[in-house]
Enzyme design. Structure first.
Site, PDB file in Angstrom:
ATOM      1  N   ASP A  24       0.880  -1.174   0.000  1.00 15.44           N
ATOM      2  CA  ASP A  24       0.000   0.000   0.000  1.00 15.44           C
ATOM      3  C   ASP A  24       0.917   1.224   0.000  1.00 15.44           C
ATOM      4  O   ASP A  24       2.136   1.102   0.155  1.00 15.44           O
ATOM      5  CB  ASP A  24      -0.892  -0.006   1.256  1.00 15.44           C
ATOM      6  CG  ASP A  24      -1.785   1.227   1.347  1.00 15.44           C
ATOM      7  OD1 ASP A  24      -2.398   1.609   0.336  1.00 15.44           O
ATOM      8  OD2 ASP A  24      -1.858   1.840   2.439  1.00 15.44           O
ATOM      9  N   SER A  25       0.312   2.399  -0.114  1.00 16.60           N
ATOM     10  CA  SER A  25       1.110   3.622  -0.030  1.00 16.60           C
ATOM     11  C   SER A  25       1.637   3.848   1.390  1.00 16.60           C
ATOM     12  O   SER A  25       2.588   4.594   1.576  1.00 16.60           O
ATOM     13  CB  SER A  25       0.242   4.811  -0.431  1.00 16.60           C
ATOM     14  OG  SER A  25      -0.878   4.895   0.421  1.00 16.60           O
ATOM     15  N   CYS A  87      -4.349  -1.498  -1.844  1.00 19.96           N
ATOM     16  CA  CYS A  87      -4.537  -0.066  -2.034  1.00 19.96           C
ATOM     17  C   CYS A  87      -5.552   0.085  -3.155  1.00 19.96           C
ATOM     18  O   CYS A  87      -5.335  -0.429  -4.266  1.00 19.96           O
ATOM     19  CB  CYS A  87      -3.199   0.561  -2.426  1.00 19.96           C
ATOM     20  SG  CYS A  87      -3.314   2.281  -2.933  1.00 19.96           S
ATOM     21  N   GLU A 167      -2.941   8.030   8.957  1.00 19.36           N
ATOM     22  CA  GLU A 167      -1.474   7.937   9.022  1.00 19.36           C
ATOM     23  C   GLU A 167      -0.948   8.567  10.314  1.00 19.36           C
ATOM     24  O   GLU A 167       0.113   8.222  10.800  1.00 19.36           O
ATOM     25  CB  GLU A 167      -0.837   8.646   7.816  1.00 19.36           C
ATOM     26  CG  GLU A 167      -0.907   7.858   6.522  1.00 19.36           C
ATOM     27  CD  GLU A 167       0.048   6.647   6.465  1.00 19.36           C
ATOM     28  OE1 GLU A 167       1.137   6.687   7.057  1.00 19.36           O
ATOM     29  OE2 GLU A 167      -0.330   5.647   5.817  1.00 19.36           O
ATOM     30  N   CYS A 203     -11.065   2.996   0.369  1.00 23.69           N
ATOM     31  CA  CYS A 203      -9.642   3.269   0.588  1.00 23.69           C
ATOM     32  C   CYS A 203      -9.257   2.451   1.800  1.00 23.69           C
ATOM     33  O   CYS A 203      -9.982   2.439   2.812  1.00 23.69           O
ATOM     34  CB  CYS A 203      -9.417   4.756   0.858  1.00 23.69           C
ATOM     35  SG  CYS A 203      -7.734   5.146   1.405  1.00 23.69           S
ATOM     36  N   HIS A 205      -7.171   2.890   4.020  1.00 30.24           N
ATOM     37  CA  HIS A 205      -6.891   3.648   5.243  1.00 30.24           C
ATOM     38  C   HIS A 205      -8.173   3.885   6.065  1.00 30.24           C
ATOM     39  O   HIS A 205      -8.090   4.186   7.251  1.00 30.24           O
ATOM     40  CB  HIS A 205      -6.304   5.024   4.900  1.00 30.24           C
ATOM     41  CG  HIS A 205      -4.838   5.009   4.615  1.00 30.24           C
ATOM     42  ND1 HIS A 205      -4.310   4.555   3.440  1.00 30.24           N
ATOM     43  CD2 HIS A 205      -3.775   5.407   5.370  1.00 30.24           C
ATOM     44  CE1 HIS A 205      -2.985   4.688   3.469  1.00 30.24           C
ATOM     45  NE2 HIS A 205      -2.648   5.200   4.632  1.00 30.24           N
TER      46      HIS A 205
HETATM   47  N1  DGL Z   1      -4.715   3.300   1.060  1.00 24.90           N
HETATM   48  C1  DGL Z   1      -4.807   3.778  -0.272  1.00 24.90           C
HETATM   49  C2  DGL Z   1      -6.102   3.375  -0.962  1.00 24.90           C
HETATM   50  O1  DGL Z   1      -6.673   2.381  -0.604  1.00 24.90           O
HETATM   51  C3  DGL Z   1      -4.342   5.139  -0.660  1.00 24.90           C
HETATM   52  C4  DGL Z   1      -4.155   6.239   0.292  1.00 24.90           C
HETATM   53  C5  DGL Z   1      -3.279   7.302  -0.317  1.00 24.90           C
HETATM   54  O2  DGL Z   1      -2.072   7.076  -0.375  1.00 24.90           O
HETATM   55  O3  DGL Z   1      -3.808   8.328  -0.791  1.00 24.90           O
HETATM   56  O4  DGL Z   1      -6.539   4.017  -1.874  1.00 24.90           O
END
Ligand code: DGL
Length: 291
Positions: A24-25, A87, A167, A203, A205
């Site tokens: 993931d990012s 992600c 984050e 997302c 996150h």
């Molecule tokens: N966790 C990521 C997603 O599912 C991206 C979050 C990000 O880096 O903007 O899209």
């Protein structure tokens, strides 16, 4: 959308004893990793968070595809049997480039499982989707949901601040609930007097903010997280292809392990990952890698 042409890496056929690669990012993909370790406790995992280049959601599809290819390369070089793109932003734009670059490697994303979960849970077909800017603009959830349920009414909204909050490990409290309200209320109003009956967390996150999101959304809205559906799909794939590390019928002899990697900030990653995973992690548990 920019098409990223990737070099082709010939990977040897996957073997059951190899680990599963997840990226993931940042720490968001840990919500998927947690679901994977629950469903597949004997498997070994390599997790990579591209913390140096987060957020992906504000980047162009061409940049996200390039980053995804570089993340995958690090994991492939360590001998993985399957890649989970944990992600949504990368799953929306980079799956074709990843499959082209690593032809022998099974690659699974999170958008398709998320769309399937939404279609299973919605009653009236009124589905709200929250995601990053890039995922919303690309319309990946719209297309994936409409393929399964063409009559669905889908409205989406980018919630980039949720990534920053997650984050930061800032996952509840009045400030977070205020931000959630700012994003959700206008989105819900777009549905008119009935409102949506389900809300997709598009997302990885976002599931750590599920408590304030559920409170703001109210009891009539099902909050949908693709992590469990993705993990079930990975388990199913391993079973069908004979790639499970240990057969279910065998006595449980050992737990699998997770090796954590990030592209920047081991201490920060360890602190926040601990919150995401519900266990203590120290910076020594996190290897910093250069892409
Ligand atoms: N966790 C990521 C997603 O599912 C991206 C979050 C990000 O880096 O903007 O899209």
């Amino acid at each position: 959308m920019g098409i990223v042409r990737a070099m082709r890496y010939d990977t040897p056929g996957p073997q059951a004893a190899q680990p599963i690669g997840v990226f993931d990012s940042g720490v968001g993909g840990l919500t998927v990793l947690r679901a994977l370790t629950r469903v597949l406790p004997r498997e070994d995992f390599l997790y990579l968070g591209d913390t140096a280049r987060l957020p992906y959601g504000a980047k162009s599809p061409a940049s996200v595809s390039r980053y995804a290819l570089q993340c995958a390369r690090v994991l492939v070089d360590q001998g993985i049997k399957l890649l989970v793109v944990a992600c949504n932003t990368a799953s929306s734009v980079a799956l074709p480039a990843l499959r082209e670059a690593f032809p022998g490697l099974p690659v699974l994303g999170v958008v398709q499982p998320g769309a399937r979960a939404a279609c299973e849970r919605t009653r009236a077909g009124r589905i709200a989707v929250i995601a990053t800017e890039s995922t919303v603009q690309g319309g990946a959830y719209h297309k994936a949901i409409q393929r399964i349920r063409p009559d669905a009414e889908i409205r989406s909204r980018a919630c980039p601040l949720f990534v920053a909050l997650a984050e930061e490990g800032w996952i509840d409290g009045p400030l977070v609930e205020g931000v959630v309200g700012e994003y959700l209320q206008p989105l819900f109003r777009e549905f008119g007097s009935h409102g949506p009956d389900s809300l997709v967390l598009g997302c990885t996150h976002f599931p750590v903010l599920a408590a304030p999101i559920s409170r703001v959304a109210g009891p009539d809205v099902a909050v949908i997280d693709s992590a469990a559906t993705t993990a079930a799909q990975v388990a199913d794939y391993l079973e069908r292809t004979g790639l499970c590390k240990a057969e279910k019928s065998q006595p449980k002899t050992s737990e699998g392990g997770v090796h954590f990697m990030a592209t920047d900030g081991a201490s920060r990653f360890a602190r926040v990952a601990g919150i995401f995973l519900g266990r203590e992690l120290t910076p020594d548990h996190v290897q910093i890698v250069d892409l």
